[in-house]
Design an enzyme around this catalytic site. Structure first.
Site, PDB file in Angstrom:
ATOM      1  CE  LYS A  12       0.078   3.387   4.608  1.00  0.00           C
ATOM      2  NZ  LYS A  12       0.066   3.508   6.052  1.00  0.00           N
ATOM      3  CG  HIS A  32      -5.752   1.899   5.250  1.00  0.00           C
ATOM      4  ND1 HIS A  32      -5.292   2.863   6.111  1.00  0.00           N
ATOM      5  CD2 HIS A  32      -4.730   1.019   5.084  1.00  0.00           C
ATOM      6  CE1 HIS A  32      -4.044   2.578   6.450  1.00  0.00           C
ATOM      7  NE2 HIS A  32      -3.682   1.470   5.839  1.00  0.00           N
ATOM      8  CB  SER A  81       5.213  -1.866  12.038  1.00  0.00           C
ATOM      9  OG  SER A  81       4.759  -0.546  12.241  1.00  0.00           O
ATOM     10  CG  ASN A 135      -1.693   1.251   1.412  1.00  0.00           C
ATOM     11  OD1 ASN A 135      -1.791   2.064   0.497  1.00  0.00           O
ATOM     12  ND2 ASN A 135      -2.283   1.438   2.591  1.00  0.00           N
ATOM     13  N   GLY A 164       4.833   1.256   4.779  1.00  0.00           N
ATOM     14  CA  GLY A 164       6.164   1.862   4.630  1.00  0.00           C
ATOM     15  C   GLY A 164       7.196   0.971   3.954  1.00  0.00           C
ATOM     16  CD  GLU A 192      -3.580  -2.680   7.363  1.00  0.00           C
ATOM     17  OE1 GLU A 192      -2.479  -2.926   6.858  1.00  0.00           O
ATOM     18  OE2 GLU A 192      -4.196  -1.628   7.160  1.00  0.00           O
ATOM     19  CD  GLU A 204      -2.778   5.552   6.748  1.00  0.00           C
ATOM     20  OE1 GLU A 204      -2.782   5.664   5.504  1.00  0.00           O
ATOM     21  OE2 GLU A 204      -1.839   5.035   7.385  1.00  0.00           O
ATOM     22  N   GLY A 209       2.375   2.001  10.823  1.00  0.00           N
ATOM     23  CA  GLY A 209       3.328   3.102  10.690  1.00  0.00           C
ATOM     24  C   GLY A 209       4.006   3.484  11.997  1.00  0.00           C
TER      25      GLY A 209
HETATM   26  C1  PEP Z   1      -0.860   0.024   6.152  1.00  0.00           C
HETATM   27  O1  PEP Z   1      -1.026   1.231   6.175  1.00  0.00           O
HETATM   28  O2  PEP Z   1      -1.663  -0.718   5.578  1.00  0.00           O
HETATM   29  C2  PEP Z   1       0.318  -0.500   6.840  1.00  0.00           C
HETATM   30  C3  PEP Z   1       0.332  -1.752   7.187  1.00  0.00           C
HETATM   31  O3  PEP Z   1       1.337   0.401   7.072  1.00  0.00           O
HETATM   32  P1  PEP Z   1       2.775   0.093   7.721  1.00  0.00           P
HETATM   33  O4  PEP Z   1       3.267  -1.189   7.104  1.00  0.00           O
HETATM   34  O5  PEP Z   1       3.612   1.275   7.328  1.00  0.00           O
HETATM   35  O6  PEP Z   1       2.567  -0.033   9.181  1.00  0.00           O
END
Ligand code: PEP
Length: 253
Positions: A13, A97, A215, A11, A237, A169, A99, A175
């Protein structure tokens, strides 16, 4: 029992200029022969880039959008429809998601409308769910996730579920550098699978892919992906660069 094909989905973003994005995608494709046979690799770049990526992707990488609207067309300035996503060659769409939920006020009901609409045009959906730290500390995380899924999956048939991938998640892990432990991930994934079995049927539970997100990186991916109910990951990320994403793909054996 059948072996579920793992998924590693990036992803991106709102990251990477067009030229940076093309460069990272080209680097990824250079390694396509190394991708594990039992893994499906998906990239969800900014929607603007989907068409060009789709032309280059071949069969080794599938493409997805990060969001869609629930209407077919009309006066919805700034939005894109599931039909549009499908028409440029993408096969997946991330929905719900955290966010989108926290910054763009998406409720479970909105997520449900989007999901049902995306399925009408045969887009595969990566449906995100997961609790905040506060909810986990109150020991309400199972009830929270169940409620999110109850609403998002409302009215779906087992056949429609074949196009749904679930991404667990935990919001506190997205993040932040914090990751669910192997045990925390496995117990929630097992809980979600049991929920699907009760809500739909055993076969649907056995075939639905449940991804972990939060993460995830080269170090923790092998352990997380070895959980019996973790079928890969949704990666934020660490999906932005080949050097951090490729090892995660390779962990999905
Ligand atoms: C995400 O936003 O779907 C995600 C898992 O982000 P990160 O891997 O950066 O924690």
């Amino acid at each position: 029992m059948m072996k579920r094909k793992k998924i590693v989905a990036g992803n991106w973003k709102m990251n990477h200029s067009y030229h940076e994005a093309l460069a990272v995608f080209a680097q990824l494709l250079e390694h396509k022969e190394e991708f594990p046979a039992n893994a499906e690799v998906i990239i969800c770049p900014p929607a603007l880039y989907l068409r060009e990526f789709a032309k280059k992707a071949g069969n080794h990488v599938a493409l997805g959008a990060q969001n869609c609207h629930f209407e077919v067309e009309g006066a919805f300035t700034g939005e894109i429809s599931a039909e549009m996503i499908k028409s440029v060659g993408a096969r997946y769409c991330i929905l719900g998601h955290s966010e989108r939920r926290s910054m763009f006020a998406e409720t479970d009901e909105i997520v449900s409308r989007k999901l049902r609409h995306a399925l009408t045009v045969s887009l595969n959906v990566i449906l995100c769910c997961g609790e905040s730290l506060e909810v986990r500390e109150d020991d309400n995380h199972f009830a929270w996730v169940q409620q999110q899924l109850n609403i998002a999956l409302d009215g779906l048939s087992p056949e429609q579920m074949q196009k749904v991938v679930i991404a667990y998640e935990p919001v506190w892990a997205i993040g932040t550098g914090l990751t669910a432990s192997r045990d925390q991930a496995q117990e929630m994934h097992a809980f979600i699978r049991r929920y699907i079995a009760e809500r739909f049927n055993e076969e649907t539970a056995n075939t639905t892919r449940i991804l972990y997100g939060g993460s995830c990186n080269a170090e923790n991916a092998p352990l997380l992906f070895s959980c019996p109910d973790v079928d890969g990951g949704l990666i934020g990320g660490a999906s932005l660069k080949l050097s951090t994403f490729l090892p995660i793909i390779l962990a999905a054996r």
